[in-house]
Design a protein around this motif. Structure first.
Motif, PDB file in Angstrom:
ATOM      1  N   PHE A  34      -1.587   6.934   8.378  1.00  0.00           N
ATOM      2  CA  PHE A  34      -2.607   7.699   9.090  1.00  0.00           C
ATOM      3  C   PHE A  34      -3.897   6.883   9.225  1.00  0.00           C
ATOM      4  CE2 PHE A  34      -6.218  10.600   9.303  1.00  0.00           C
ATOM      5  CZ  PHE A  34      -5.855  11.409  10.364  1.00  0.00           C
ATOM      6  N   TRP A  35      -4.403   6.356   8.087  1.00  0.00           N
ATOM      7  CA  TRP A  35      -5.682   5.657   8.107  1.00  0.00           C
ATOM      8  C   TRP A  35      -5.547   4.193   8.536  1.00  0.00           C
ATOM      9  CZ3 TRP A  35      -9.895   8.469   7.973  1.00  0.00           C
ATOM     10  CH2 TRP A  35      -9.858   9.715   7.341  1.00  0.00           C
ATOM     11  N   GLY A  36      -4.568   3.495   7.978  1.00  0.00           N
ATOM     12  CA  GLY A  36      -4.443   2.067   8.226  1.00  0.00           C
ATOM     13  C   GLY A  36      -3.802   1.719   9.556  1.00  0.00           C
ATOM     14  N   SER A  37      -3.043   2.685  10.131  1.00  0.00           N
ATOM     15  CA  SER A  37      -2.396   2.429  11.420  1.00  0.00           C
ATOM     16  C   SER A  37      -3.075   3.212  12.538  1.00  0.00           C
ATOM     17  CB  SER A  37      -0.911   2.783  11.354  1.00  0.00           C
ATOM     18  OG  SER A  37      -0.233   1.963  10.416  1.00  0.00           O
TER      19      SER A  37
ATOM     20  N   LEU B 127      -6.915  -0.877   3.650  1.00  0.00           N
ATOM     21  CA  LEU B 127      -5.950  -1.216   4.690  1.00  0.00           C
ATOM     22  C   LEU B 127      -6.560  -1.049   6.075  1.00  0.00           C
ATOM     23  CD1 LEU B 127      -2.747   0.461   3.184  1.00  0.00           C
ATOM     24  CD2 LEU B 127      -3.145  -2.002   3.486  1.00  0.00           C
ATOM     25  N   LEU B 128      -7.331   0.029   6.250  1.00  0.00           N
ATOM     26  CA  LEU B 128      -7.993   0.262   7.541  1.00  0.00           C
ATOM     27  C   LEU B 128      -8.918  -0.902   7.871  1.00  0.00           C
ATOM     28  CD1 LEU B 128      -9.641   3.601   8.701  1.00  0.00           C
ATOM     29  CD2 LEU B 128     -10.740   1.417   9.121  1.00  0.00           C
ATOM     30  N   VAL B 129      -9.774  -1.284   6.919  1.00  0.00           N
ATOM     31  CA  VAL B 129     -10.759  -2.341   7.168  1.00  0.00           C
ATOM     32  C   VAL B 129     -10.070  -3.687   7.392  1.00  0.00           C
ATOM     33  CG1 VAL B 129     -12.647  -3.671   6.140  1.00  0.00           C
ATOM     34  CG2 VAL B 129     -12.605  -1.176   5.922  1.00  0.00           C
ATOM     35  N   PHE B 130      -9.082  -4.010   6.552  1.00  0.00           N
ATOM     36  CA  PHE B 130      -8.415  -5.310   6.667  1.00  0.00           C
ATOM     37  C   PHE B 130      -7.715  -5.451   8.012  1.00  0.00           C
ATOM     38  CE2 PHE B 130      -4.547  -7.878   6.383  1.00  0.00           C
ATOM     39  CZ  PHE B 130      -5.090  -9.108   6.011  1.00  0.00           C
ATOM     40  N   PHE B 131      -6.891  -4.471   8.369  1.00  0.00           N
ATOM     41  CA  PHE B 131      -6.144  -4.588   9.620  1.00  0.00           C
ATOM     42  C   PHE B 131      -7.036  -4.408  10.838  1.00  0.00           C
ATOM     43  CE2 PHE B 131      -2.528  -3.978   6.771  1.00  0.00           C
ATOM     44  CZ  PHE B 131      -1.649  -4.939   7.269  1.00  0.00           C
ATOM     45  N   TYR B 132      -8.132  -3.660  10.686  1.00  0.00           N
ATOM     46  CA  TYR B 132      -9.088  -3.529  11.794  1.00  0.00           C
ATOM     47  C   TYR B 132      -9.682  -4.894  12.140  1.00  0.00           C
ATOM     48  CZ  TYR B 132     -13.191  -2.258  14.529  1.00  0.00           C
ATOM     49  OH  TYR B 132     -14.127  -2.178  15.530  1.00  0.00           O
TER      50      TYR B 132
ATOM     51  N   VAL C 162       3.630  -0.527  11.324  1.00  0.00           N
ATOM     52  CA  VAL C 162       4.520  -0.375  10.155  1.00  0.00           C
ATOM     53  C   VAL C 162       3.953  -1.039   8.902  1.00  0.00           C
ATOM     54  CG1 VAL C 162       6.749  -1.120   9.208  1.00  0.00           C
ATOM     55  CG2 VAL C 162       6.643  -0.057  11.465  1.00  0.00           C
ATOM     56  N   LEU C 163       3.229  -2.140   9.048  1.00  0.00           N
ATOM     57  CA  LEU C 163       2.752  -2.872   7.871  1.00  0.00           C
ATOM     58  C   LEU C 163       1.881  -2.031   6.927  1.00  0.00           C
ATOM     59  CD1 LEU C 163       1.972  -6.502   9.127  1.00  0.00           C
ATOM     60  CD2 LEU C 163       3.702  -5.776   7.466  1.00  0.00           C
ATOM     61  N   PRO C 164       0.861  -1.279   7.409  1.00  0.00           N
ATOM     62  CA  PRO C 164       0.046  -0.493   6.478  1.00  0.00           C
ATOM     63  C   PRO C 164       0.853   0.526   5.658  1.00  0.00           C
ATOM     64  CG  PRO C 164      -1.125  -0.772   8.536  1.00  0.00           C
ATOM     65  CD  PRO C 164       0.274  -1.272   8.775  1.00  0.00           C
ATOM     66  N   PRO C 165       1.716   1.352   6.272  1.00  0.00           N
ATOM     67  CA  PRO C 165       2.478   2.287   5.432  1.00  0.00           C
ATOM     68  C   PRO C 165       3.460   1.584   4.494  1.00  0.00           C
ATOM     69  CG  PRO C 165       3.246   2.390   7.696  1.00  0.00           C
ATOM     70  CD  PRO C 165       1.975   1.602   7.705  1.00  0.00           C
ATOM     71  N   LEU C 166       3.976   0.445   4.909  1.00  0.00           N
ATOM     72  CA  LEU C 166       4.867  -0.304   4.030  1.00  0.00           C
ATOM     73  C   LEU C 166       4.111  -0.754   2.782  1.00  0.00           C
ATOM     74  CD1 LEU C 166       7.617  -1.650   3.548  1.00  0.00           C
ATOM     75  CD2 LEU C 166       6.754  -3.657   4.800  1.00  0.00           C
ATOM     76  N   ILE C 167       2.909  -1.294   2.985  1.00  0.00           N
ATOM     77  CA  ILE C 167       2.091  -1.726   1.851  1.00  0.00           C
ATOM     78  C   ILE C 167       1.655  -0.529   1.009  1.00  0.00           C
ATOM     79  CG2 ILE C 167      -0.094  -2.813   1.194  1.00  0.00           C
ATOM     80  CD1 ILE C 167       0.169  -4.523   3.755  1.00  0.00           C
ATOM     81  N   GLY C 168       1.204   0.535   1.691  1.00  0.00           N
ATOM     82  CA  GLY C 168       0.759   1.724   0.970  1.00  0.00           C
ATOM     83  C   GLY C 168       1.860   2.352   0.151  1.00  0.00           C
TER      84      GLY C 168
ATOM     85  N   THR D  75       1.782   2.404  -4.045  1.00  0.00           N
ATOM     86  CA  THR D  75       1.749   3.702  -4.731  1.00  0.00           C
ATOM     87  C   THR D  75       3.122   4.173  -5.179  1.00  0.00           C
ATOM     88  OG1 THR D  75       2.015   4.938  -2.645  1.00  0.00           O
ATOM     89  CG2 THR D  75      -0.244   4.391  -3.337  1.00  0.00           C
ATOM     90  N   MET D  76       4.162   3.497  -4.662  1.00  0.00           N
ATOM     91  CA  MET D  76       5.548   3.902  -4.936  1.00  0.00           C
ATOM     92  C   MET D  76       5.761   5.374  -4.612  1.00  0.00           C
ATOM     93  SD  MET D  76       7.043   1.151  -5.661  1.00  0.00           S
ATOM     94  CE  MET D  76       8.643   1.832  -6.149  1.00  0.00           C
ATOM     95  N   SER D  77       5.253   5.784  -3.446  1.00  0.00           N
ATOM     96  CA  SER D  77       5.396   7.177  -3.039  1.00  0.00           C
ATOM     97  C   SER D  77       5.424   7.274  -1.516  1.00  0.00           C
ATOM     98  CB  SER D  77       4.237   8.025  -3.579  1.00  0.00           C
ATOM     99  OG  SER D  77       3.019   7.691  -2.932  1.00  0.00           O
ATOM    100  N   TRP D  78       6.102   8.319  -1.009  1.00  0.00           N
ATOM    101  CA  TRP D  78       6.113   8.568   0.428  1.00  0.00           C
ATOM    102  C   TRP D  78       4.744   9.046   0.890  1.00  0.00           C
ATOM    103  CZ3 TRP D  78       9.673   6.644   3.360  1.00  0.00           C
ATOM    104  CH2 TRP D  78      10.960   6.426   2.855  1.00  0.00           C
ATOM    105  N   TRP D  79       4.027   9.769   0.016  1.00  0.00           N
ATOM    106  CA  TRP D  79       2.699  10.243   0.378  1.00  0.00           C
ATOM    107  C   TRP D  79       1.743   9.072   0.576  1.00  0.00           C
ATOM    108  CZ3 TRP D  79       0.474  14.109   2.547  1.00  0.00           C
ATOM    109  CH2 TRP D  79      -0.905  14.286   2.466  1.00  0.00           C
ATOM    110  N   GLY D  80       1.854   8.063  -0.287  1.00  0.00           N
ATOM    111  CA  GLY D  80       1.033   6.875  -0.147  1.00  0.00           C
ATOM    112  C   GLY D  80       1.329   6.147   1.160  1.00  0.00           C
ATOM    113  N   ALA D  81       2.615   6.149   1.551  1.00  0.00           N
ATOM    114  CA  ALA D  81       2.995   5.527   2.824  1.00  0.00           C
ATOM    115  C   ALA D  81       2.430   6.328   3.995  1.00  0.00           C
ATOM    116  CB  ALA D  81       4.513   5.440   2.927  1.00  0.00           C
ATOM    117  N   PHE D  82       2.485   7.659   3.878  1.00  0.00           N
ATOM    118  CA  PHE D  82       1.984   8.508   4.966  1.00  0.00           C
ATOM    119  C   PHE D  82       0.481   8.355   5.155  1.00  0.00           C
ATOM    120  CE2 PHE D  82      -0.152  12.503   6.094  1.00  0.00           C
ATOM    121  CZ  PHE D  82       0.279  12.604   7.415  1.00  0.00           C
ATOM    122  N   THR D  83      -0.296   8.418   4.075  1.00  0.00           N
ATOM    123  CA  THR D  83      -1.753   8.310   4.220  1.00  0.00           C
ATOM    124  C   THR D  83      -2.153   6.911   4.707  1.00  0.00           C
ATOM    125  OG1 THR D  83      -2.021   7.743   1.872  1.00  0.00           O
ATOM    126  CG2 THR D  83      -2.213  10.081   2.487  1.00  0.00           C
ATOM    127  N   ALA D  84      -1.410   5.897   4.261  1.00  0.00           N
ATOM    128  CA  ALA D  84      -1.692   4.544   4.740  1.00  0.00           C
ATOM    129  C   ALA D  84      -1.393   4.428   6.229  1.00  0.00           C
ATOM    130  CB  ALA D  84      -0.867   3.525   3.954  1.00  0.00           C
TER     131      ALA D  84
END
Length: 335
Positions: A217-220, A67-72, A196-202, A206-215
């Motif tokens: 942090f890194w992807g946004s 997500l970081l690389v794609f959105f970057y 918002v897009l990276p955590p939404l995808i993350g 992962t179907m988890s709030w943790w996956g949304a949070f890490t996405a």
């Protein structure tokens, strides 16, 4: 698409324009636009500072890295191809869908409204490294303390000064386009979409709030901060150091180690020697991914009248040994 110099010469005076502002009041220090910029510069930067110890502690997943690389690179090419080579310099013409897509892509980089970005950059080229340049690192002089202060100014400080660039003078062509004007005014909205897009995808993957949070942090946050500082390094580092194989009236230089992350923008000396060129990395081994994408757009029929540099045009802009000596004497070139 007219060139930036044509736009500057033909533009009406500030009080003559019948068009509304294309930003949210960026001419004032505490406008919505500048408060938003401050927030989304500071928060991602803090995340970037925290990234290394956090990665050491709980790692980074392949999804987060992807997500970081794609959105970057989505935002980076939106800036380099869209905001810079197309909207600012008219390096090619684009069909309407591509024009709109490039405006949105560049807005996702969170570097300010499109019209303000273009107006500032056109003014930068008109006064490059001279009085009137919005972000020259040589603003305060050539001593080491003055250059350190100037590098900070060129990198980030200039964005929080009172707006000095009349957008209706430097970017009237963009203000006259209702769709482009709307996208520019929607800077806060596109900032929200970008974050918002990276955590939404993350979260969905992962179907988890943790996956949304890490996405997030890194992807946004980390992604935005990294892209900010790479882009701003073109203003600061590439006008202070770098090789200068081409003739330019300023101190722009080529900085090879920024080439990949800047999508080809750090071949900055050729750009200032030939601002409307669609390719900046013109010498052997100079990676310029933005030029590659413009070529793809051209082959697909989305872009046309591309200003590719000919060999004779490139050769005519090369420095002679005497030019290089004068540049070094003036402090324009550093190894």
């Amino acid at each position: 698409m007219t060139s930036s110099s044509d736009v500057i010469e033909e533009a009406p005076k500030a009080n003559d324009t019948p068009y509304p502002s294309a930003t949210l009041g960026g001419e004032q220090k505490r406008s919505i636009e500048q408060i938003t910029l401050l927030l989304f510069i500071t928060v991602p930067f803090l995340a970037l500072v925290a990234a290394v110890p956090l990665a050491w502690g709980w790692g980074v997943s392949w999804l987060d890295l992807g997500l970081l690389v794609f959105f970057y690179f989505l935002g980076c090419h939106g800036i380099t191809i869209g905001f810079h080579r197309y909207f600012t310099h008219g390096s090619f013409k684009a069909k309407r869908p591509l024009r709109i897509a490039l405006a949105v892509m560049g807005s996702l980089a969170v570097e300010g409204p499109l019209v303000r970005w273009v107006a500032d950059h056109r003014k930068h080229h008109k006064f490059s490294d001279a009085e009137g340049d919005p972000h020259s690192p040589w603003r305060f002089g050539e001593t080491v303390p003055a250059l350190m202060k100037g590098l900070w100014w060129a990198h980030i400080g200039w964005m929080f000064d009172e707006e000095q660039t009349p957008q209706d003078r430097y970017a009237p062509d963009l203000i006259k386009d209702p769709a482009i004007r709307a996208i520019s005014r929607q800077f806060v909205y596109w900032t929200a979409v970008s974050l918002v897009l990276p955590p939404l995808i993350g979260g969905l993957v992962t179907m988890s709030w943790w996956g949304a949070f890490t996405a997030f942090f890194w992807g946004s946050l980390v992604r935005v901060a990294l892209l900010h500082h790479v882009t701003w390094s073109i203003n600061s580092i590439c006008h202070a150091v770098g090789k200068r194989p081409f003739k330019s009236r300023d101190r722009s230089g080529n900085v090879w180690w920024l080439a990949v992350l800047s999508c080809g923008e750090s071949w900055h000396n050729l750009h200032h020697a030939d601002p409307t060129s669609a390719r900046h990395g013109v010498m052997r081994g100079q990676i310029d991914s933005s030029a590659r994408f413009i070529r793809i757009f051209e082959l697909l029929g989305w872009a046309y009248d591309v200003r590719w540099p000919s060999r004779s045009r490139i050769d005519s802009r090369r420095n002679t040994p005497d030019d290089g000596s004068r540049g070094r004497k003036a402090g324009a070139e550093a190894a």
